[in-house]
Design a protein around this motif. Structure first.
Motif, PDB file in Angstrom:
ATOM      1  N   ALA A 240       0.795  -1.220   0.000  1.00  0.00           N
ATOM      2  CA  ALA A 240       0.000   0.000   0.000  1.00  0.00           C
ATOM      3  C   ALA A 240       0.833   1.279   0.000  1.00  0.00           C
ATOM      4  N   ALA A 241       1.940   1.288   0.731  1.00  0.00           N
ATOM      5  CA  ALA A 241       2.671   2.532   0.942  1.00  0.00           C
ATOM      6  C   ALA A 241       4.142   2.258   1.230  1.00  0.00           C
ATOM      7  N   GLU A 242       4.934   3.314   1.179  1.00  0.00           N
ATOM      8  CA  GLU A 242       6.368   3.183   1.474  1.00  0.00           C
ATOM      9  C   GLU A 242       6.589   2.644   2.887  1.00  0.00           C
ATOM     10  N   GLU A 243       5.697   3.035   3.829  1.00  0.00           N
ATOM     11  CA  GLU A 243       5.832   2.558   5.206  1.00  0.00           C
ATOM     12  C   GLU A 243       5.628   1.044   5.284  1.00  0.00           C
ATOM     13  N   THR A 244       4.716   0.534   4.463  1.00  0.00           N
ATOM     14  CA  THR A 244       4.478  -0.910   4.427  1.00  0.00           C
ATOM     15  C   THR A 244       5.718  -1.622   3.902  1.00  0.00           C
ATOM     16  N   LYS A 245       6.309  -1.065   2.855  1.00  0.00           N
ATOM     17  CA  LYS A 245       7.548  -1.626   2.297  1.00  0.00           C
ATOM     18  C   LYS A 245       8.654  -1.608   3.346  1.00  0.00           C
ATOM     19  N   ALA A 246       8.801  -0.482   4.036  1.00  0.00           N
ATOM     20  CA  ALA A 246       9.852  -0.359   5.050  1.00  0.00           C
ATOM     21  C   ALA A 246       9.688  -1.411   6.143  1.00  0.00           C
ATOM     22  N   ARG A 247       8.454  -1.710   6.508  1.00  0.00           N
ATOM     23  CA  ARG A 247       8.199  -2.723   7.541  1.00  0.00           C
ATOM     24  C   ARG A 247       8.649  -4.103   7.062  1.00  0.00           C
ATOM     25  N   LEU A 248       8.369  -4.419   5.808  1.00  0.00           N
ATOM     26  CA  LEU A 248       8.787  -5.709   5.264  1.00  0.00           C
ATOM     27  C   LEU A 248      10.314  -5.787   5.135  1.00  0.00           C
ATOM     28  N   VAL A 249      10.919  -4.697   4.704  1.00  0.00           N
ATOM     29  CA  VAL A 249      12.385  -4.664   4.588  1.00  0.00           C
ATOM     30  C   VAL A 249      13.024  -4.844   5.962  1.00  0.00           C
ATOM     31  N   ALA A 250      12.435  -4.212   6.982  1.00  0.00           N
ATOM     32  CA  ALA A 250      12.941  -4.367   8.348  1.00  0.00           C
ATOM     33  C   ALA A 250      12.825  -5.810   8.825  1.00  0.00           C
ATOM     34  N   ARG A 251      11.917  -6.549   8.211  1.00  0.00           N
ATOM     35  CA  ARG A 251      11.729  -7.955   8.558  1.00  0.00           C
ATOM     36  C   ARG A 251      12.458  -8.877   7.578  1.00  0.00           C
ATOM     37  N   GLU A 252      13.438  -8.308   6.876  1.00  0.00           N
ATOM     38  CA  GLU A 252      14.382  -9.058   6.038  1.00  0.00           C
ATOM     39  C   GLU A 252      13.803  -9.564   4.724  1.00  0.00           C
ATOM     40  N   ILE A 253      12.788  -8.852   4.190  1.00  0.00           N
ATOM     41  CA  ILE A 253      12.335  -9.120   2.824  1.00  0.00           C
ATOM     42  C   ILE A 253      13.141  -8.198   1.908  1.00  0.00           C
ATOM     43  N   ASP A 254      13.690  -8.759   0.829  1.00  0.00           N
ATOM     44  CA  ASP A 254      14.506  -7.990  -0.112  1.00  0.00           C
ATOM     45  C   ASP A 254      13.665  -6.874  -0.733  1.00  0.00           C
ATOM     46  N   GLY A 255      14.128  -5.634  -0.588  1.00  0.00           N
ATOM     47  CA  GLY A 255      13.400  -4.483  -1.105  1.00  0.00           C
ATOM     48  C   GLY A 255      13.173  -4.536  -2.604  1.00  0.00           C
ATOM     49  N   ALA A 256      14.046  -5.239  -3.340  1.00  0.00           N
ATOM     50  CA  ALA A 256      13.898  -5.361  -4.793  1.00  0.00           C
ATOM     51  C   ALA A 256      12.672  -6.193  -5.164  1.00  0.00           C
ATOM     52  N   ARG A 257      12.148  -6.949  -4.196  1.00  0.00           N
ATOM     53  CA  ARG A 257      10.972  -7.797  -4.444  1.00  0.00           C
ATOM     54  C   ARG A 257       9.684  -7.133  -3.966  1.00  0.00           C
ATOM     55  N   ILE A 258       9.758  -5.831  -3.645  1.00  0.00           N
ATOM     56  CA  ILE A 258       8.583  -5.120  -3.120  1.00  0.00           C
ATOM     57  C   ILE A 258       8.282  -3.919  -4.009  1.00  0.00           C
ATOM     58  N   ALA A 259       7.044  -3.829  -4.489  1.00  0.00           N
ATOM     59  CA  ALA A 259       6.612  -2.681  -5.286  1.00  0.00           C
ATOM     60  C   ALA A 259       5.511  -1.942  -4.530  1.00  0.00           C
ATOM     61  N   VAL A 260       5.660  -0.628  -4.416  1.00  0.00           N
ATOM     62  CA  VAL A 260       4.630   0.192  -3.769  1.00  0.00           C
ATOM     63  C   VAL A 260       3.604   0.556  -4.835  1.00  0.00           C
ATOM     64  N   THR A 261       2.449  -0.087  -4.792  1.00  0.00           N
ATOM     65  CA  THR A 261       1.424   0.066  -5.829  1.00  0.00           C
ATOM     66  C   THR A 261       0.146   0.705  -5.319  1.00  0.00           C
ATOM     67  N   GLY A 262      -0.014   0.758  -4.000  1.00  0.00           N
ATOM     68  CA  GLY A 262      -1.309   1.120  -3.431  1.00  0.00           C
ATOM     69  C   GLY A 262      -2.179  -0.120  -3.382  1.00  0.00           C
ATOM     70  N   ILE A 263      -3.295  -0.034  -2.675  1.00  0.00           N
ATOM     71  CA  ILE A 263      -4.241  -1.150  -2.599  1.00  0.00           C
ATOM     72  C   ILE A 263      -5.152  -1.086  -3.831  1.00  0.00           C
ATOM     73  N   PRO A 264      -5.329  -2.193  -4.557  1.00  0.00           N
ATOM     74  CA  PRO A 264      -6.151  -2.160  -5.776  1.00  0.00           C
ATOM     75  C   PRO A 264      -7.592  -1.744  -5.494  1.00  0.00           C
ATOM     76  N   ILE A 265      -8.103  -0.841  -6.347  1.00  0.00           N
ATOM     77  CA  ILE A 265      -9.505  -0.417  -6.254  1.00  0.00           C
ATOM     78  C   ILE A 265     -10.114  -0.441  -7.652  1.00  0.00           C
ATOM     79  N   GLY A 266     -11.442  -0.486  -7.722  1.00  0.00           N
ATOM     80  CA  GLY A 266     -12.143  -0.543  -8.999  1.00  0.00           C
ATOM     81  C   GLY A 266     -11.919   0.707  -9.839  1.00  0.00           C
ATOM     82  N   ALA A 267     -11.980   0.530 -11.159  1.00  0.00           N
ATOM     83  CA  ALA A 267     -11.753   1.631 -12.097  1.00  0.00           C
ATOM     84  C   ALA A 267     -12.780   2.745 -11.937  1.00  0.00           C
TER      85      ALA A 267
END
Length: 201
Positions: A156-183
């Protein structure tokens, strides 16, 4: 290309995100085969009732208990230790989904709930080997979303990515896209038409 979108009825967010992904993918790639599945449609009615209604009732009537369970299970180390058991249990209780995976043989699986990730982790190396995308539908990335079978995290957000990176998920495998919503939420609205419809100045 064959795309499978896997979700679970546990609150509305997971389902809405899955529907938005299906809408977007079929719009952008109309030649691709896209299938959306709710894992609870493939289990006995009692199991579905307990899982879906239990979650909603827990949130509505005992939010403090839900918070306690959420916090106690949000432990990557403990979940890694229980990983083998969790995956075997998920595979055993979702056999129809395993069969669907083997029959449909998708190239990509988009998961808007952690349960399909556990099943995919259980059968990794034993059947189809799709590219697995974990679409985190919360701003808080709970440890249950962290599965070794995941190739890409969409968050959802950069903060979500940072939390995963802090938990040892490779940042290259994380894309900040936002939560999907209808068109429909991106469509322009003619304010004059809306005012006329509702009798507003």
């Amino acid at each position: 290309m064959r795309i499978l979108i896997a979700t679970v009825t546990a609150g509305g967010g997971h389902l809405q995100a899955a529907a938005a992904l299906e809408e977007a993918w079929t719009t952008l790639h109309p030649a691709h085969a896209v299938k959306r599945v709710d894992l609870l449609d493939l289990v006995p009615k009692l199991q579905r009732k307990v899982y879906a209604e239990g979650y909603v009732k827990l949130i509505a009537h005992a939010p403090e208990l839900y918070e306690l369970i959420f916090n106690k299970t949000d432990n990557p180390k403990r979940l890694r230790e229980l990983g083998k058991f969790r995956r075997r249990f998920a595979e055993h209780t979702n056999r129809k989904f395993v069969r669907l995976l083997k029959q449909y043989a998708p190239d990509v699986v988009l998961c808007t709930h952690f349960l399909p990730l556990e099943v995919l982790g259980a059968i990794k190396g034993k059947g189809p080997d799709p590219f697995v995308v974990c679409v985190v539908t919360d701003y808080e990335a709970h440890a249950l979303w962290m599965e070794p079978a995941v190739d890409l995290y969409c968050v959802a957000a950069e903060e979500t990515k940072a939390r995963l990176v802090a938990r040892e998920i490779d940042g290259a495998r994380i894309a900040v896209t936002g939560i999907p919503i209808g068109a429909r939420f991106s469509q322009r609205i003619d304010s004059a038409v809306v005012r006329r419809r509702y009798g507003l100045r």
